[in-house]
Each structure stands twice: as C-alpha cells, then as structure tokens.
Design a protein around this motif. Structure first.
Motif, PDB file in Angstrom:
ATOM      1  N   UNK A  66      -1.279   2.421  38.878  1.00  0.00           N
ATOM      2  CA  UNK A  66      -0.567   1.184  38.569  1.00  0.00           C
ATOM      3  C   UNK A  66      -1.558   0.071  38.265  1.00  0.00           C
ATOM      4  N   UNK A  67      -1.112  -0.871  37.462  1.00  0.00           N
ATOM      5  CA  UNK A  67      -1.932  -2.043  37.178  1.00  0.00           C
ATOM      6  C   UNK A  67      -2.039  -2.898  38.441  1.00  0.00           C
ATOM      7  N   UNK A  68      -3.102  -3.668  38.509  1.00  0.00           N
ATOM      8  CA  UNK A  68      -3.340  -4.535  39.662  1.00  0.00           C
ATOM      9  C   UNK A  68      -2.137  -5.450  39.934  1.00  0.00           C
ATOM     10  N   UNK A  69      -1.602  -6.042  38.883  1.00  0.00           N
ATOM     11  CA  UNK A  69      -0.454  -6.933  39.025  1.00  0.00           C
ATOM     12  C   UNK A  69       0.784  -6.223  39.558  1.00  0.00           C
ATOM     13  N   UNK A  70       0.954  -4.971  39.173  1.00  0.00           N
ATOM     14  CA  UNK A  70       2.096  -4.189  39.657  1.00  0.00           C
ATOM     15  C   UNK A  70       2.000  -3.981  41.159  1.00  0.00           C
ATOM     16  N   UNK A  71       0.810  -3.610  41.624  1.00  0.00           N
ATOM     17  CA  UNK A  71       0.632  -3.405  43.067  1.00  0.00           C
ATOM     18  C   UNK A  71       0.810  -4.724  43.805  1.00  0.00           C
ATOM     19  N   UNK A  72       0.246  -5.804  43.282  1.00  0.00           N
ATOM     20  CA  UNK A  72       0.416  -7.112  43.919  1.00  0.00           C
ATOM     21  C   UNK A  72       1.891  -7.488  44.008  1.00  0.00           C
ATOM     22  N   UNK A  73       2.623  -7.287  42.935  1.00  0.00           N
ATOM     23  CA  UNK A  73       4.051  -7.609  42.899  1.00  0.00           C
ATOM     24  C   UNK A  73       4.809  -6.829  43.973  1.00  0.00           C
ATOM     25  N   UNK A  74       4.570  -5.529  44.033  1.00  0.00           N
ATOM     26  CA  UNK A  74       5.300  -4.697  44.996  1.00  0.00           C
ATOM     27  C   UNK A  74       4.892  -5.001  46.438  1.00  0.00           C
ATOM     28  N   UNK A  75       3.622  -5.260  46.676  1.00  0.00           N
ATOM     29  CA  UNK A  75       3.201  -5.633  48.027  1.00  0.00           C
ATOM     30  C   UNK A  75       3.874  -6.929  48.465  1.00  0.00           C
ATOM     31  N   UNK A  76       3.908  -7.903  47.574  1.00  0.00           N
ATOM     32  CA  UNK A  76       4.579  -9.183  47.887  1.00  0.00           C
ATOM     33  C   UNK A  76       6.061  -8.943  48.176  1.00  0.00           C
ATOM     34  N   UNK A  77       6.713  -8.127  47.360  1.00  0.00           N
ATOM     35  CA  UNK A  77       8.129  -7.826  47.556  1.00  0.00           C
ATOM     36  C   UNK A  77       8.341  -7.142  48.907  1.00  0.00           C
ATOM     37  N   UNK A  78       7.516  -6.139  49.204  1.00  0.00           N
ATOM     38  CA  UNK A  78       7.652  -5.406  50.472  1.00  0.00           C
ATOM     39  C   UNK A  78       7.427  -6.320  51.672  1.00  0.00           C
ATOM     40  N   UNK A  79       6.483  -7.243  51.565  1.00  0.00           N
ATOM     41  CA  UNK A  79       6.260  -8.203  52.652  1.00  0.00           C
ATOM     42  C   UNK A  79       7.433  -9.174  52.773  1.00  0.00           C
ATOM     43  N   UNK A  80       7.898  -9.698  51.643  1.00  0.00           N
ATOM     44  CA  UNK A  80       9.033 -10.639  51.658  1.00  0.00           C
ATOM     45  C   UNK A  80      10.281 -10.015  52.255  1.00  0.00           C
TER      46      UNK A  80
END
Length: 171
Positions: free
Chosen positions: A33-47
């Motif tokens: 996955x692209x860096x932004x994709x992982x960042x997006x999903x990590x943020x979503x999972x934390x939220x």
C-alpha cells in the motif's frame, strides 16, 4: 466503502493484531500500500477505537485497542527494539549482569549497551544495583517479560533471543 478499501483496512488491522507493537515503516515494508493509504487506515482505526498507538521515543507503535496494559506496551516496545530485546534476553537467562558482561554477550560497545540499559531503566523494565564499583542489572518483572515473549514469540523474529530464552525454559 468499496471492497478494496475494506480489504486494505482488514489487512492492516490483522497485521497489528498479529504483530502488536509494529511501527509504521514495518507496515509499509510488509504491504504494497502507498504511505498515504496506510496513514489513512491507521487514523481511521484509531478514530474508531480499534487501534491504540504508543510512542517509544523512536517509533509510533500500534496495538489492538484495550489489549495491553501500559506496562505491557512499554515492555513490548522494548522487545521490538533489536538490542534492547537482546539485553532483555540475557537478563532473563540470569539474575544479574553487568554492563561489561552484557556488552560481551550482545556484541555491542559498553556505551551502546549502557545507553539501552539506561532507557530500559527509565522505562522500569530493568533495575540496577551497585555492587562496589560495578552496577548490576536485572529484570524488574521477569514474569511479565516471559509472558509477553511466550505469547508473541513468533512476531519477534530473533534467533539469538529464542536460543537464550529456550535455555531459560530448560531450568
């Protein structure tokens, strides 16, 4: 939400469950996955309260939410650091060791081992006691370390640690 996005999120969450304490760069290495994709999903999972993060001073590490006590996260963070993990393994195999002995066994300079020991002491993973001119180090909570190691051994991937702790099991 489309299927590929859900699959990506599931894969990232599954990796965090299988490898608690994993950091962002390791997630990047393991997935395409692209860096932004992982960042997006990590943020979503934390939220959404599914994942918690822990800053170990060098990395932000990720854990399944509500799965670890703060002391367990601190210990897992240390076990994820190569030389801290090796120092911990040596201390698990014996009651007390000096910086010089640990330096010889880990194969790193005394200053490097001393730095790791200071950090492990600050994190309350090791204790130190002066014996004359020598400072001896020991694990503060050997049971915690051994429980976490036994539970997550497969995700730690360190043959040296495995050998030392296997010796501990023999006794």
């Amino acid at each position: 939400m489309d299927e590929p996005e859900l699959d990506s999120r599931r894969a990232i969450f599954g990796e965090i469950r299988a490898t608690p304490g994993i950091h962002f760069r390791e997630l990047l290495r393991r997935h395409e996955y692209a860096q932004g994709t992982i960042q997006y999903h990590l943020r979503w999972l934390e939220d959404e309260g599914l994942v918690e993060s822990s800053d170990d001073g060098n990395f932000t590490r990720y854990y399944p939410a509500h799965s670890f006590e703060p002391g367990d996260k601190t210990t897992m963070n240390a076990l994820r650091r190569k030389y801290s993990r090796r120092i911990i393994a040596q201390l698990a195999s014996e009651d007390e060791l000096s910086t010089a002995t640990l330096s010889d066994r880990v194969g790193k300079s005394r200053s490097t081992v001393s730095w790791h020991l200071s950090r492990l002491h600050e994190e309350e993973i090791v204790e130190k006691e002066r014996d004359g001119r020598t400072v001896l180090y020991s694990l503060r909570d050997r049971d915690r370390v051994m429980r976490l190691y036994a539970t997550y051994q497969a995700s730690l991937r360190d043959r040296l640690l495995d050998k030392v702790l296997d010796l501990w099991d023999v006794y």
